[in-house]
Design an enzyme around this catalytic site. Structure first.
Site, mmCIF file in Angstrom:
data_model
loop_
_atom_site.group_PDB
_atom_site.id
_atom_site.type_symbol
_atom_site.label_atom_id
_atom_site.label_comp_id
_atom_site.label_asym_id
_atom_site.label_seq_id
_atom_site.Cartn_x
_atom_site.Cartn_y
_atom_site.Cartn_z
ATOM 1 N NE ARG A 78 -33.404 39.708 51.799
ATOM 2 C CZ ARG A 78 -32.199 39.430 51.273
ATOM 3 N NH1 ARG A 78 -31.456 40.395 50.797
ATOM 4 N NH2 ARG A 78 -31.792 38.198 51.205
ATOM 5 C CG ASP A 133 -38.856 47.939 61.716
ATOM 6 O OD1 ASP A 133 -39.804 48.051 60.913
ATOM 7 O OD2 ASP A 133 -38.990 47.991 62.959
ATOM 8 C CG ASP A 245 -25.058 33.805 52.889
ATOM 9 O OD1 ASP A 245 -23.845 33.552 52.978
ATOM 10 O OD2 ASP A 245 -25.536 34.577 52.040
ATOM 11 C CG ASN A 250 -25.288 37.769 54.493
ATOM 12 O OD1 ASN A 250 -25.433 38.594 53.597
ATOM 13 N ND2 ASN A 250 -25.166 36.471 54.262
ATOM 14 C CG ASP A 263 -28.738 38.690 53.150
ATOM 15 O OD1 ASP A 263 -29.650 39.516 53.259
ATOM 16 O OD2 ASP A 263 -27.793 38.819 52.350
ATOM 17 C CD GLU A 265 -30.929 34.787 49.703
ATOM 18 O OE1 GLU A 265 -31.987 35.300 49.304
ATOM 19 O OE2 GLU A 265 -29.819 35.142 49.297
#
Length: 375
Positions: A78, A133, A245, A250, A263, A265
């Site tokens: 990421r 992973d 999110d 996701n 995800d 963020e």
């Protein structure tokens, strides 16, 4: 002005990085974090293009020598986007994302990837990144959205679709049950003025909107939504861990059950209604696009009343009405479309529109939400 329908190919360029250069740099960096003499080799796969619009996601395989034996791993990197590539968010706190995933893995049974190595300096790829992973599973696609048809979720039986829905709602219930989240995840509390976590999250959204304006212009409907939110802030001090999110795009699934929650963020602390509203609203955004294109969509899926009932059964908690949070999410989607639109202009994928709100595929939905609350 009527909205233009989304193009048949909705893939958006996210990065200007060179793949060969990324592979070379990752290989050299792995040699510094693995045991001496590991002599790693990296095979870089194409970036993930069907889901997500923000961080860069790079798939890679790595092999190395350790203790005289050959080792191998399959990973996902990421990577925070470069400033020149017009990132979606105002800030990318990769260390916070890494720590959130790690703590969720340690404190719950929520299936998150095992995080491995963090590179916080930006000296390797130009921006920070971490490796985790890789998990095998199926993802409901964003491009084109899963409710457009011709994909595994759309074609599944109603029973399997409902199993996926309920098991994903259970993920929210499990995340929200983490005790003392305000302290455990204090690093996710937005660093803005506000007496409550919700007030600080709203201040963050206001700042994010102002960050988006210079590259694309001002949005009357987003400003209308922000003004209503600020005038009608709920009096709640709740601060659970919110995934942020929280949507099925996701999540990796096997047999219609989550095996990877991805995800992080947008993770934060705040009222649980933030996540519950988002998972409903995100599906409604896609439904608004199928409605515009006169496609059948999936109107029976992720209905608000069903999601709320499942969540309340799983938690024993009664949710507050979601209307305020739907407006909040409507504003956030405006900003996402502002940023992705600006990036498409930057990469020459679209011309700059005369009316930036033609980029808002959810505008009819957002107008109906505002009309309902009198905003």
């Amino acid at each position: 002005m009527a909205q233009a329908p989304p193009p048949a190919d909705m893939t958006m360029q996210r990065s200007s990085r060179d793949g060969d250069d990324v592979r070379t740099r990752l290989t050299a960096w792995l040699a510094t974090v693995l045991p001496e003499g590991a002599d790693p080799a990296v095979v870089l796969h194409s970036s993930v293009q069907e889901n997500g619009l923000s961080s860069e996601t790079v798939l890679l395989d790595a092999t190395w020598t350790e203790g005289g034996e050959q080792r191998a791993g399959q990973y996902v990197a990421r990577v925070a986007p470069a400033v020149e590539d017009l990132p979606v968010f105002e800030q990318y706190a990769l260390q916070d994302q890494y720590d959130a995933i790690r703590l969720v893995g340690e404190r719950t049974d929520v299936p998150v990837p095992q995080v491995r190595w963090m590179e916080p300096t930006g000296e390797v790829l130009g921006t920070p990144f971490f490796l985790m992973d890789r998990i095998d599973g199926l993802v409901p696609r964003d491009v084109l959205p899963y409710n457009f048809g011709d994909n595994w979720l759309f074609d599944a039986s109603p029973e399997d679709q409902r199993r996926l829905q309920d098991s994903t709602v259970q993920v929210l219930a499990d995340l929200h049950a983490i005790p003392d989240a305000a302290n455990t995840f204090a690093f996710l509390d937005p660093a803005y003025d506000g007496a409550t976590a919700l007030a600080r999250n709203l201040a963050r959204v206001r700042s994010w909107y102002e960050f988006a304006v210079p590259d694309i212009g001002r949005s009357p409907i987003a400003e209308r939504g922000l003004a209503w939110l600020e005038a009608n802030l709920p009096a709640t001090s709740e601060a659970v861990l919110c995934w942020g999110d929280a949507r099925i795009g996701n999540v990796l699934y096997r047999d219609f059950e989550p095996v990877g929650v991805l995800d992080w963020e947008m993770a934060t602390v705040g009222p649980r209604e933030m996540d519950v509203s988002w998972i409903v609203f995100a599906h409604q955004v896609f439904e608004s696009i199928t409605g515009m294109l006169e496609l059948p969509g999936m109107p029976h899926f992720m209905r608000e009343e069903d999601v709320v009932a499942s969540y309340q059964r799983a938690t024993g908690t009664t949710l507050d009405p979601l209307d305020w949070y739907h407006v909040y999410n409507g504003v956030e989607w405006c900003i996402v479309f502002m940023r992705t639109g600006a990036r498409q202009i930057h990469f020459g994928e679209i011309d700059r529109p005369e009316d930036l709100e033609t980029l808002f595929h959810h505008k009819p939905l957002f107008e109906s939400v505002l009309a309902k609350v009198g905003g």
